[in-house]
Design a protein around this motif. Structure first.
Motif, short mmCIF file in Angstrom:
data_model
loop_
_atom_site.label_atom_id
_atom_site.label_comp_id
_atom_site.label_asym_id
_atom_site.label_seq_id
_atom_site.Cartn_x
_atom_site.Cartn_y
_atom_site.Cartn_z
N ASP A 7 0.82 -1.22 0.00
CA ASP A 7 0.00 0.00 0.00
C ASP A 7 0.85 1.26 0.00
O ASP A 7 0.33 2.36 -0.22
CB ASP A 7 -0.93 0.02 1.22
CG ASP A 7 -2.03 -1.02 1.13
OD1 ASP A 7 -2.41 -1.37 -0.02
OD2 ASP A 7 -2.50 -1.48 2.18
N VAL A 8 2.14 1.11 0.27
CA VAL A 8 3.05 2.26 0.30
C VAL A 8 3.87 2.28 -0.99
O VAL A 8 4.75 1.43 -1.18
CB VAL A 8 3.98 2.22 1.52
CG1 VAL A 8 4.94 3.42 1.51
CG2 VAL A 8 3.18 2.19 2.81
N PRO A 9 3.61 3.21 -1.90
CA PRO A 9 4.38 3.29 -3.14
C PRO A 9 5.76 3.88 -2.89
O PRO A 9 6.09 4.31 -1.77
CB PRO A 9 3.53 4.20 -4.03
CG PRO A 9 2.79 5.06 -3.07
CD PRO A 9 2.55 4.23 -1.83
N VAL A 10 6.55 3.95 -3.94
CA VAL A 10 7.90 4.52 -3.87
C VAL A 10 8.04 5.57 -4.95
O VAL A 10 7.57 5.39 -6.08
CB VAL A 10 8.97 3.42 -4.07
CG1 VAL A 10 10.34 4.04 -4.34
CG2 VAL A 10 9.05 2.51 -2.86
N LEU A 11 8.68 6.69 -4.58
CA LEU A 11 9.08 7.69 -5.56
C LEU A 11 10.60 7.68 -5.63
O LEU A 11 11.28 7.96 -4.64
CB LEU A 11 8.59 9.08 -5.19
CG LEU A 11 9.08 10.21 -6.12
CD1 LEU A 11 8.51 10.03 -7.53
CD2 LEU A 11 8.74 11.58 -5.57
N ALA A 87 7.33 6.19 0.03
CA ALA A 87 8.74 6.19 0.39
C ALA A 87 9.52 6.94 -0.68
O ALA A 87 9.27 6.75 -1.88
CB ALA A 87 9.25 4.76 0.51
N LEU A 88 10.42 7.81 -0.27
CA LEU A 88 11.23 8.60 -1.20
C LEU A 88 12.65 8.06 -1.20
O LEU A 88 13.31 8.03 -0.15
CB LEU A 88 11.22 10.07 -0.80
CG LEU A 88 12.05 11.03 -1.65
CD1 LEU A 88 11.58 11.03 -3.10
CD2 LEU A 88 12.00 12.45 -1.08
N ARG A 109 4.03 13.36 3.84
CA ARG A 109 3.94 13.11 2.39
C ARG A 109 4.85 11.97 1.96
O ARG A 109 4.48 11.16 1.11
CB ARG A 109 4.30 14.37 1.62
CG ARG A 109 3.43 15.59 1.88
CD ARG A 109 2.01 15.39 1.39
NE ARG A 109 1.29 16.66 1.33
CZ ARG A 109 1.03 17.31 0.20
NH1 ARG A 109 1.41 16.80 -0.96
NH2 ARG A 109 0.39 18.47 0.22
N PHE A 110 6.07 11.98 2.52
CA PHE A 110 7.07 10.99 2.11
C PHE A 110 7.74 10.37 3.34
O PHE A 110 7.94 11.05 4.35
CB PHE A 110 8.14 11.62 1.21
CG PHE A 110 7.62 12.04 -0.13
CD1 PHE A 110 7.42 11.11 -1.15
CD2 PHE A 110 7.32 13.38 -0.38
CE1 PHE A 110 6.94 11.51 -2.39
CE2 PHE A 110 6.84 13.78 -1.62
CZ PHE A 110 6.65 12.84 -2.63
N LEU A 111 8.12 9.11 3.20
CA LEU A 111 8.89 8.42 4.22
C LEU A 111 10.36 8.49 3.84
O LEU A 111 10.74 8.12 2.73
CB LEU A 111 8.45 6.95 4.32
CG LEU A 111 6.96 6.68 4.57
CD1 LEU A 111 6.70 5.18 4.58
CD2 LEU A 111 6.52 7.31 5.88
N LEU A 112 11.18 8.95 4.77
CA LEU A 112 12.62 9.07 4.56
C LEU A 112 13.35 8.56 5.79
O LEU A 112 12.83 8.64 6.92
CB LEU A 112 13.01 10.54 4.34
CG LEU A 112 12.74 11.14 2.96
CD1 LEU A 112 12.74 12.67 3.05
CD2 LEU A 112 13.80 10.68 1.98
N PRO A 113 14.58 8.02 5.62
CA PRO A 113 15.35 7.62 6.80
C PRO A 113 15.65 8.82 7.69
O PRO A 113 15.96 9.91 7.20
CB PRO A 113 16.64 7.04 6.20
CG PRO A 113 16.32 6.75 4.78
CD PRO A 113 15.28 7.75 4.38
N ALA A 114 15.56 8.63 9.00
CA ALA A 114 15.87 9.70 9.96
C ALA A 114 17.38 9.80 10.09
O ALA A 114 18.02 8.95 10.71
CB ALA A 114 15.22 9.41 11.30
N GLN A 115 17.97 10.83 9.49
CA GLN A 115 19.42 11.02 9.49
C GLN A 115 19.80 12.19 10.39
O GLN A 115 19.03 13.13 10.55
CB GLN A 115 19.90 11.34 8.07
CG GLN A 115 19.77 10.19 7.09
CD GLN A 115 21.00 9.28 7.14
OE1 GLN A 115 21.68 9.18 8.16
NE2 GLN A 115 21.26 8.61 6.05
N PRO A 116 21.00 12.16 10.98
CA PRO A 116 21.51 13.38 11.63
C PRO A 116 21.53 14.53 10.64
O PRO A 116 21.78 14.34 9.44
CB PRO A 116 22.94 12.97 12.05
CG PRO A 116 22.88 11.48 12.19
CD PRO A 116 21.91 11.02 11.13
#
Length: 428
Positions: A7-11, A87-88, A109-116
């Motif tokens: 259900d979660v697409p990727v850009l 997911a971006l 809007r988008f899922l991204l890894p949580a980075q410093p």
């Protein structure tokens, strides 16, 4: 195959205009075959990647530098069209750096890894990478950052000619600048003239001691990491052939365990608290030390080399991680071969004329896993056909342009600044 949240697409985001980036196609196919809806925002939306049957939809990104606010508007518009959070996954350094800067404004809007904060930009910066290697005592070529044209000439001589020249932030280079991210300087005048183009390059010039290449010297590590720099999947590989020869991208690569490369990669990611996908390049020196040359905070073009028997690779692992799914422990599959057909052909032809005795053909031994091709796939043939036609036409145009000759660039003088030297760290 792992259980994906389909259900979660990727850009996929790629700001570099190269239409022959096979890594983007690899991500489209890998995620699409897993049943995930794949979108791509690229400069060349009508290129070969756009022909893949696994790509749901593509979106045009303007060519040239894109300001953060402009990119934010584009991403929000694409998000509206997708209709649900996605997911971006950036596929180049520029995209990874921009996405990290915009991460707080893309929440929901988008899922991204949580980075410093600022981490992708820091590790992609060649000067910062040299400092980081010094901090961690990781081998890295001796590096000088000159503050004037004369200092550049002096540093080139001190490091030893020929020396390697790099622009600190190569993602800032534009086609109109007419500059390469990495250049071999053979004389002090070469270094002097290159420094005078600093303003045009948009970042500092670095000079490095050259590590001679050769058989078994060029290695890479691809991995996907989660909280605390823990590796979800990763592997080391050796560059068998490159294009251009000896200095370019991986035309043919093989998955081979290398404990020293793997330890360095895991130590670096753990120290940084890195989360997401990375691609590291190493070169072995004459004393057997592996020097870190580049840190790319995104998937490498040959990432599909590191695919385990269940089909898990770095982009699939990232999607599982971002959607809260369990990432199964990877099963190593060393011996796999990756071949980028177009570049492998060029490399083989060039090597036949420049190497003596000529290198033998690359084969896969009996009982070993097979070949991962960058372009050809029986279940998705159109990108290969489109690449072949476009590549031949592009090559013909470039050949005609070179025959006509290009006008020489006019150097733009830069204001001198104090120079400082980064020492060459020792083997841990």
């Amino acid at each position: 195959m792992p259980s994906f949240d389909t259900d979660v697409p990727v850009l996929l985001l790629r700001l570099d205009p190269n239409p022959f980036h096979h890594g983007t196609l690899g991500a489209v196919r890998s995620l699409g075959r897993a049943g995930i809806e794949v979108h791509a925002a690229v400069v060349s939306a009508r290129g070969p990647v756009g022909r893949s049957r696994f790509l749901h939809r593509s979106y045009d990104i303007p060519a040239g530098p894109v300001a953060d606010d402009t990119l934010l508007e584009l991403l929000l518009d694409i998000s509206d069209r997708i209709g649900r959070p996605a997911a971006l996954i950036p596929m180049d350094d520029r995209g990874a750096i921009a996405a990290a800067r915009l991460a707080g404004r893309l929440l929901g809007r988008f899922l991204l890894p949580a980075q410093p904060a600022g981490l992708p930009e820091r590790v992609a910066d060649k000067a910062e990478l040299a400092r980081l290697c010094r901090e961690l005592d990781l081998p890295h070529p001796e590096t000088a950052i000159p503050g004037s044209a004369e200092q550049a000439a002096e540093a080139a001589v001190e490091l030893g000619l020929p020396a390697v020249a790099k622009w600190s932030r190569p993602w800032l280079l534009t086609p109109s600048a007419g500059l390469r991210s990495t250049t071999l300087v053979r004389t002090p005048d070469d270094a002097r003239r290159l420094y005078e183009l600093t303003d045009r390059a948009g970042s500092a010039l670095l000079l490095q001691r050259r590590l001679p290449g050769g058989p078994d010297t060029d290695w890479f590590f691809h991995g996907c990491f989660t909280h605390g720099g823990r590796c979800l999947i990763g592997g080391s590989g050796r560059k068998e052939r490159a294009w251009p020869l000896r200095t370019g991208l991986t035309a043919v690569g093989r998955w081979l365990p290398n404990p020293e490369v793997e330890r360095a990669a895991l130590r670096l990611a753990g120290h940084l608290g890195y989360r997401g996908i990375l691609d590291l390049d190493f070169r072995r020196d004459t004393e057997g030390r592996y020097h870190l040359l580049d840190f790319n905070p995104r998937p490498g073009a040959q990432f599909r080399l590191f695919t385990d028997p269940s089909g898990l690779d770095v982009v699939r692992a990232l999607h599982l991680d971002l959607t809260g799914r369990t990432v199964p422990g990877p099963r190593s599959s060393p011996g796999r071969l990756f071949r980028a057909e177009n570049y492998a052909l060029l490399s083989a032809v060039a090597a036949a004329f420049s190497e003596w005795p000529p290198a033998g053909p690359l084969t896969v031994r009996a009982g070993r896993p097979g070949v991962e091709r960058a372009w050809f796939a029986a279940d998705d043939p159109l990108p290969f056909l489109a690449m072949t036609g476009s590549w031949l036409r592009s090559g013909a145009r470039k050949g005609a342009h070179r025959m006509r000759g290009a006008a020489p660039a006019v150097p733009q003088p830069a204001r001198p600044a104090p120079a400082h030297r980064l020492g060459a760290p020792q083997q841990p």
